[in-house]
Scaffold this motif. Structure first.
Motif, mmCIF file in Angstrom:
data_model
loop_
_atom_site.group_PDB
_atom_site.id
_atom_site.type_symbol
_atom_site.label_atom_id
_atom_site.label_comp_id
_atom_site.label_asym_id
_atom_site.label_seq_id
_atom_site.Cartn_x
_atom_site.Cartn_y
_atom_site.Cartn_z
ATOM 1 N N THR A 124 -5.433 -0.727 -12.456
ATOM 2 C CA THR A 124 -4.663 -1.467 -13.463
ATOM 3 C C THR A 124 -3.492 -2.194 -12.801
ATOM 4 O O THR A 124 -3.265 -3.378 -13.034
ATOM 5 N N ILE A 125 -2.756 -1.441 -11.963
ATOM 6 C CA ILE A 125 -1.638 -2.050 -11.231
ATOM 7 C C ILE A 125 -2.131 -3.226 -10.391
ATOM 8 O O ILE A 125 -1.512 -4.291 -10.355
ATOM 9 N N LEU B 288 4.976 5.807 -12.039
ATOM 10 C CA LEU B 288 4.550 5.429 -10.696
ATOM 11 C C LEU B 288 5.691 4.738 -9.949
ATOM 12 O O LEU B 288 5.840 4.900 -8.740
ATOM 13 N N LEU C 61 -2.029 9.160 -16.471
ATOM 14 C CA LEU C 61 -3.071 9.370 -15.457
ATOM 15 C C LEU C 61 -3.909 10.608 -15.774
ATOM 16 O O LEU C 61 -5.130 10.599 -15.604
ATOM 17 N N LYS D 168 -6.553 10.074 -18.702
ATOM 18 C CA LYS D 168 -7.718 9.215 -18.424
ATOM 19 C C LYS D 168 -8.967 10.013 -18.037
ATOM 20 O O LYS D 168 -8.886 10.965 -17.296
ATOM 21 N N LEU E 7 0.097 15.419 -10.267
ATOM 22 C CA LEU E 7 -1.026 15.492 -11.204
ATOM 23 C C LEU E 7 -1.491 16.937 -11.355
ATOM 24 O O LEU E 7 -1.808 17.384 -12.461
ATOM 25 N N ILE F 123 2.602 3.139 -15.928
ATOM 26 C CA ILE F 123 1.722 4.239 -15.498
ATOM 27 C C ILE F 123 2.562 5.496 -15.303
ATOM 28 O O ILE F 123 3.438 5.537 -14.458
ATOM 29 N N ALA G 254 4.458 -3.089 -14.646
ATOM 30 C CA ALA G 254 3.145 -2.434 -14.576
ATOM 31 C C ALA G 254 3.280 -0.992 -14.084
ATOM 32 O O ALA G 254 2.664 -0.072 -14.632
ATOM 33 N N LEU H 25 -8.176 10.917 -10.732
ATOM 34 C CA LEU H 25 -7.265 10.538 -11.809
ATOM 35 C C LEU H 25 -6.399 9.350 -11.418
ATOM 36 O O LEU H 25 -5.906 8.618 -12.272
ATOM 37 N N LEU H 26 -6.214 9.161 -10.126
ATOM 38 C CA LEU H 26 -5.328 8.115 -9.642
ATOM 39 C C LEU H 26 -5.942 6.724 -9.714
ATOM 40 O O LEU H 26 -5.298 5.743 -10.072
ATOM 41 N N MET I 79 0.841 -1.203 0.000
ATOM 42 C CA MET I 79 0.000 0.000 0.000
ATOM 43 C C MET I 79 0.876 1.253 0.000
ATOM 44 O O MET I 79 1.935 1.287 0.620
ATOM 45 N N LEU I 80 0.356 2.265 -0.669
ATOM 46 C CA LEU I 80 1.066 3.544 -0.679
ATOM 47 C C LEU I 80 0.836 4.271 0.641
ATOM 48 O O LEU I 80 -0.246 4.204 1.216
ATOM 49 N N ALA J 32 -3.978 -3.968 -3.592
ATOM 50 C CA ALA J 32 -4.012 -2.671 -4.277
ATOM 51 C C ALA J 32 -3.157 -1.661 -3.523
ATOM 52 O O ALA J 32 -2.889 -1.821 -2.336
ATOM 53 N N LEU J 33 -2.766 -0.617 -4.213
ATOM 54 C CA LEU J 33 -1.888 0.390 -3.615
ATOM 55 C C LEU J 33 -2.643 1.411 -2.772
ATOM 56 O O LEU J 33 -2.051 2.080 -1.936
ATOM 57 N N LEU J 34 -3.943 1.522 -2.994
ATOM 58 C CA LEU J 34 -4.773 2.357 -2.118
ATOM 59 C C LEU J 34 -6.084 1.611 -1.864
ATOM 60 O O LEU J 34 -6.557 0.879 -2.742
ATOM 61 N N HIS K 182 -8.036 4.871 -11.412
ATOM 62 C CA HIS K 182 -8.022 3.946 -12.551
ATOM 63 C C HIS K 182 -6.657 3.308 -12.743
ATOM 64 O O HIS K 182 -6.539 2.107 -12.944
ATOM 65 N N GLY K 183 -5.641 4.122 -12.695
ATOM 66 C CA GLY K 183 -4.281 3.608 -12.857
ATOM 67 C C GLY K 183 -3.939 2.596 -11.786
ATOM 68 O O GLY K 183 -3.324 1.557 -12.062
ATOM 69 N N LEU K 184 -4.366 2.894 -10.576
ATOM 70 C CA LEU K 184 -4.051 1.988 -9.467
ATOM 71 C C LEU K 184 -4.810 0.667 -9.599
ATOM 72 O O LEU K 184 -4.332 -0.377 -9.147
#
Lengths: 137, 137
Positions: free
Chosen positions: B117-118, A75, A134, A137, A14, A129, A125, B110-111, A1-2, B87-89, B113-115
């Motif tokens: 995908t990851i 990323l 980002l 999208k 962003l 990104i 992956a 914006l974040l 997790m971030l 997931a990252l978040l 969707h990308g996350l």
DNA sequence: TTAATCTCTACTAGTTTAATAGAATTTATA
DNA sequence: TATAAATTCTATTAAACTAGTAGAGATTAA
């Protein structure tokens, strides 16, 4: 997790990526728009600066701007800058390698190879990104 | 990164997977062989039991054994059991979903969707690594 | 009954996270 | 040159998390 910090860094990048070319953004504006505590954001922007992702201009009418092109910031870069290794264990890391203290022999370790596979796929992956992808999208 | 606990869990599972069928392993033996503090391992084995990955037999000559087949236990399962979301978040998580408190609108994020995908790619990679595949290597 | 084992709950030292605070420095411009 | 507006730097802190440790209780085989 971030970590929250990494997430804020992404949101700040962003924001910067969505400004006009040559525009300089004040910390206050980024903080408000991206909903980030201002003093915390200050530190984050300094970290991004030290990581050569953003540049700054000091003094009145100063602020921050993207230093690298938005499709060159991935990323993976941001993760490494704030949260460190992408691999699941230091012994499987490219950039943050460290030996496991409790591991008898690295060669015979059954875990390490699998974790390196995961690392390769996750890294690929995450490199796919970019800030640009980002924003689009 | 994996926590020490998750790493120990993996090592314990690898130990169990290498025993003969129907063999029951004592905590002490696993702890010694895999170099894990015994009292900490006790907790971990209980967690694995509650997660239905291992079974136990109490009392004298008791111990632990794999409950699920070793090619059915994936790295994703173990990660989720001990370290939670892949997931990252949380907002991009399948099993540990949570809304971001600082996010204005999830759709416009914006974040996210990308996350996601990851997450999909990492999950796929982690589901490809099983205890059996690690033992074989 | 005893020894060996799992099971459960509580505690703890150390580290990390997510901030907050305030002073110092730099720059534009009136 | 004084001032306002901004970045930069260092220190502090409360809360949560991590990686264990401790000890008593329950269960089982012989």
């Amino acid at each position: 997790m971030l970590s929250q910090k990494t997430k804020y860094a992404l949101k700040a990048l962003l924001y910067l990526a969505q400004q006009d070319a040559n525009h300089i953004s004040k910390t206050t504006d980024i903080a408000e728009e991206a909903n980030i505590p201002k003093k915390f954001l200050e530190q984050i922007l300094l970290d991004l600066k030290r990581g050569h992702l953003v540049g700054s201009k000091q003094g009145k009418f100063g602020g921050y701007y993207l230093l690298k092109s938005k499709d060159e910031i991935t990323l993976a870069d941001i993760h490494r800058l704030f949260d460190g290794a992408i691999a699941l264990l230091p012994c499987a890391s490219l950039n943050f390698y460290e030996r496991c203290s409790d591991c008898k022999s690295e060669d015979e370790c059954l875990l390490r190879h699998g974790l390196m596979t995961i690392r390769d796929e996750t890294l690929k992956a995450m490199q796919g990104i970019t800030i640009a992808s980002l924003v689009k999208k």
